[in-house]
Design a protein around this motif. Structure first.
Motif, short mmCIF file in Angstrom:
data_model
loop_
_atom_site.label_atom_id
_atom_site.label_comp_id
_atom_site.label_asym_id
_atom_site.label_seq_id
_atom_site.Cartn_x
_atom_site.Cartn_y
_atom_site.Cartn_z
N ILE A 152 0.84 -1.20 0.00
CA ILE A 152 0.00 0.00 0.00
C ILE A 152 0.87 1.25 0.00
O ILE A 152 0.61 2.20 -0.75
CB ILE A 152 -0.99 -0.01 1.18
N LYS A 153 1.94 1.26 0.80
CA LYS A 153 2.85 2.41 0.80
C LYS A 153 3.46 2.61 -0.58
O LYS A 153 3.58 3.74 -1.06
CB LYS A 153 3.94 2.21 1.85
N GLN A 154 3.85 1.52 -1.21
CA GLN A 154 4.43 1.59 -2.55
C GLN A 154 3.42 2.16 -3.55
O GLN A 154 3.75 3.04 -4.35
CB GLN A 154 4.89 0.21 -3.00
N MET A 155 2.18 1.68 -3.48
CA MET A 155 1.14 2.17 -4.39
C MET A 155 0.85 3.65 -4.14
O MET A 155 0.61 4.41 -5.08
CB MET A 155 -0.13 1.33 -4.27
N ARG A 156 0.87 4.07 -2.90
CA ARG A 156 0.59 5.47 -2.56
C ARG A 156 1.65 6.39 -3.15
O ARG A 156 1.35 7.54 -3.49
CB ARG A 156 0.49 5.65 -1.04
N LYS A 189 2.79 6.16 -5.97
CA LYS A 189 2.45 6.28 -7.39
C LYS A 189 1.15 7.04 -7.63
O LYS A 189 1.02 7.76 -8.60
CB LYS A 189 2.38 4.90 -8.03
N VAL A 190 0.17 6.82 -6.74
CA VAL A 190 -1.17 7.40 -6.98
C VAL A 190 -1.59 8.43 -5.94
O VAL A 190 -2.71 8.96 -6.01
CB VAL A 190 -2.25 6.29 -7.06
N GLY A 191 -0.73 8.73 -4.98
CA GLY A 191 -1.10 9.70 -3.95
C GLY A 191 -2.28 9.20 -3.14
O GLY A 191 -2.32 8.06 -2.72
N HIS A 192 -3.28 10.09 -2.95
CA HIS A 192 -4.45 9.73 -2.14
C HIS A 192 -5.60 9.17 -2.99
O HIS A 192 -6.67 8.88 -2.46
CB HIS A 192 -4.95 10.95 -1.37
N ASN A 207 -5.91 10.47 6.92
CA ASN A 207 -4.79 11.08 6.20
C ASN A 207 -5.14 11.44 4.75
O ASN A 207 -4.29 11.92 4.01
CB ASN A 207 -3.58 10.15 6.22
N GLY A 208 -6.39 11.19 4.34
CA GLY A 208 -6.84 11.53 2.99
C GLY A 208 -6.83 10.37 2.01
O GLY A 208 -7.37 10.49 0.90
N ASP A 209 -6.22 9.25 2.38
CA ASP A 209 -6.21 8.07 1.50
C ASP A 209 -7.63 7.56 1.29
O ASP A 209 -8.44 7.52 2.23
CB ASP A 209 -5.37 6.94 2.10
#
Length: 155
Positions: A4-8, A10-13, A91-93
């Motif tokens: 999930i951290k890795q994907m974030r 790339k795509v932010g929130h 956190n906006g995710d």
């Protein structure tokens, strides 16, 4: 949750579609076991599946990480699939979980233990509309259990 951290990065929130495995734990006396999260709310045991895991493997891992329960995969019974809710974290995710819920009955001699990083305490109780669940999806599962909705439900 490295995935999930890795994907974030790339795509932010932006909204991520994630798969989760959860366990509805009960005993032969019709008591249910929930984890109390650090925000004080209750949740069914479970969490997001890693890309290298099957849903069963991830669900079993989550049970061990959260309440130190060794789950026998042959005793997991699919209860329902829930996927209609999009959730926003503080956190906006944004995530849209596709969550599989399995029923699992524990034996009388099984001792559950809250794992401090994930679980504040384990709560043993009967099903009730008064339980404050962690999110709308877990609330919906609780209501379906109380109303005896059975079978695979895709929402």
């Amino acid at each position: 949750m490295d995935y999930i951290k890795q994907m974030r990065t790339k795509v932010g929130h932006e909204c991520l579609i994630l798969v989760a495995g959860n366990i509805i734990i009960s005993d032969k006396d019709n008591n249910y076991y929930f984890q109390r999260k650090h925000n004080g709310k209750l949740a069914f045991v479970g969490g997001f599946i890693e890309p290298t895991e099957s849903v069963i493997e991830g669900t079993i891992r989550e049970a061990k990480e959260e309440i130190d329960l060794d789950v026998e995969s042959s005793n997991l019974a699919l209860y329902a699939i829930y996927s209609k809710h999009t959730m926003r974290y503080p956190n906006g995710d944004i995530v849209r979980p596709h969550s599989l819920f399995f029923k699992y009955q524990i034996e009388p001699d099984v001792h559950l233990r809250a794992m401090p990083e994930e679980t504040l305490e384990i709560v043993k109780c009967e099903l009730s509309n008064d339980l404050e669940m962690i999110n709308v999806q877990h609330q919906e599962v609780l209501e379906d259990l109380i109303n005896d909705r059975k079978g695979v439900i895709v929402t």
